[in-house]
Design a protein around this motif. Structure first.
Motif, PDB file in Angstrom:
ATOM      1  N   ASP A 238     -12.440  -5.712  -5.881  1.00 40.08           N
ATOM      2  CA  ASP A 238     -11.908  -4.370  -6.084  1.00 40.08           C
ATOM      3  C   ASP A 238     -10.387  -4.461  -6.178  1.00 40.08           C
ATOM      4  OD1 ASP A 238     -11.429  -1.710  -6.245  1.00 40.08           O
ATOM      5  OD2 ASP A 238     -11.928  -1.261  -4.156  1.00 40.08           O
ATOM      6  N   ARG A 239      -9.844  -4.124  -7.336  1.00 39.70           N
ATOM      7  CA  ARG A 239      -8.401  -4.223  -7.557  1.00 39.70           C
ATOM      8  C   ARG A 239      -7.717  -2.863  -7.494  1.00 39.70           C
ATOM      9  NH1 ARG A 239      -6.852  -9.351  -9.392  1.00 39.70           N
ATOM     10  NH2 ARG A 239      -8.639 -10.599  -9.950  1.00 39.70           N
ATOM     11  N   SER A 240      -8.332  -1.879  -6.972  1.00 40.35           N
ATOM     12  CA  SER A 240      -7.721  -0.550  -6.938  1.00 40.35           C
ATOM     13  C   SER A 240      -6.501  -0.520  -6.014  1.00 40.35           C
ATOM     14  CB  SER A 240      -8.749   0.489  -6.503  1.00 40.35           C
ATOM     15  OG  SER A 240      -9.208   0.200  -5.190  1.00 40.35           O
ATOM     16  N   GLY A 241      -6.401  -1.431  -5.075  1.00 41.76           N
ATOM     17  CA  GLY A 241      -5.245  -1.482  -4.187  1.00 41.76           C
ATOM     18  C   GLY A 241      -4.046  -2.181  -4.803  1.00 41.76           C
ATOM     19  N   ASP A 242      -4.203  -2.773  -6.007  1.00 45.18           N
ATOM     20  CA  ASP A 242      -3.110  -3.481  -6.678  1.00 45.18           C
ATOM     21  C   ASP A 242      -2.280  -2.579  -7.578  1.00 45.18           C
ATOM     22  OD1 ASP A 242      -3.860  -5.795  -5.485  1.00 45.18           O
ATOM     23  OD2 ASP A 242      -4.916  -6.616  -7.231  1.00 45.18           O
ATOM     24  N   ARG A 243      -2.601  -1.309  -7.636  1.00 40.94           N
ATOM     25  CA  ARG A 243      -1.862  -0.408  -8.519  1.00 40.94           C
ATOM     26  C   ARG A 243      -0.405  -0.342  -8.081  1.00 40.94           C
ATOM     27  NH1 ARG A 243      -6.005   4.512  -9.506  1.00 40.94           N
ATOM     28  NH2 ARG A 243      -7.383   3.322 -10.838  1.00 40.94           N
ATOM     29  N   GLY A 244       0.491  -0.471  -9.045  1.00 43.68           N
ATOM     30  CA  GLY A 244       1.922  -0.415  -8.765  1.00 43.68           C
ATOM     31  C   GLY A 244       2.527  -1.743  -8.399  1.00 43.68           C
ATOM     32  N   ALA A 245       1.726  -2.778  -8.259  1.00 48.84           N
ATOM     33  CA  ALA A 245       2.259  -4.094  -7.881  1.00 48.84           C
ATOM     34  C   ALA A 245       3.151  -4.657  -8.978  1.00 48.84           C
ATOM     35  CB  ALA A 245       1.128  -5.060  -7.563  1.00 48.84           C
ATOM     36  N   VAL A 246       2.745  -4.480 -10.219  1.00 52.56           N
ATOM     37  CA  VAL A 246       3.558  -4.984 -11.331  1.00 52.56           C
ATOM     38  C   VAL A 246       4.881  -4.237 -11.386  1.00 52.56           C
ATOM     39  CG1 VAL A 246       3.689  -5.181 -13.838  1.00 52.56           C
ATOM     40  CG2 VAL A 246       1.575  -5.765 -12.653  1.00 52.56           C
ATOM     41  N   THR A 247       4.845  -2.944 -11.168  1.00 53.00           N
ATOM     42  CA  THR A 247       6.073  -2.151 -11.173  1.00 53.00           C
ATOM     43  C   THR A 247       7.020  -2.619 -10.081  1.00 53.00           C
ATOM     44  OG1 THR A 247       4.844  -0.253 -11.999  1.00 53.00           O
ATOM     45  CG2 THR A 247       6.989   0.187 -11.032  1.00 53.00           C
ATOM     46  N   ALA A 248       6.506  -2.885  -8.919  1.00 54.99           N
ATOM     47  CA  ALA A 248       7.342  -3.356  -7.818  1.00 54.99           C
ATOM     48  C   ALA A 248       7.921  -4.736  -8.116  1.00 54.99           C
ATOM     49  CB  ALA A 248       6.534  -3.399  -6.525  1.00 54.99           C
TER      50      ALA A 248
END
Length: 121
Positions: free
Chosen positions: A8-18
């Protein structure tokens, strides 16, 4: 929602932005320092070219005032000049300060160039 790999990768949202938010300023700083280093190297070459011109003029027998005027015309602005005569040799050293890169409070770097010529008879 279908899972492709069972993770489940739903917790990775915004990681690329950071990651981008951290990487872009670091890359900008590295680029700025690299450009400043190239500018300082160019300033050192200007000092060496001016020192060579001054050493040739001094070896020909030009007065010290004429040599300093030549270096002031051909060298970097605000450069410090030293002339030394030792026997048949004339040594000219030109020093200039390369200001720190941009608004970063780093100390200025002093670069120099020198040249030696044999006095002509």
């Amino acid at each position: 929602m279908a899972r492709r790999s069972g993770v489940d990768r739903s917790g990775d949202r915004g990681a690329v932005t950071a990651e981008v938010a951290l990487a872009v300023p670091a890359l900008t700083a590295v680029l700025g320092l690299a450009l400043w280093a190239v500018g300082a190297a160019g300033l050192a070459m200007d000092c060496t070219d001016a020192a060579r011109a001054g050493a040739r003029a001094a070896a020909r027998g030009d007065s010290e005032a004429a040599v300093r005027a030549l270096i002031a015309r051909t060298g970097p602005d605000g450069a410090a000049v030293s002339l030394e005569r030792a026997g048949d040799l004339v040594t000219v050293t030109v020093r200039a300060r390369a200001a720190g890169p941009g608004p970063v409070p780093l100390p200025a770097l002093t670069v120099r160039g020198s040249a030696v010529a044999q006095v002509e008879r």
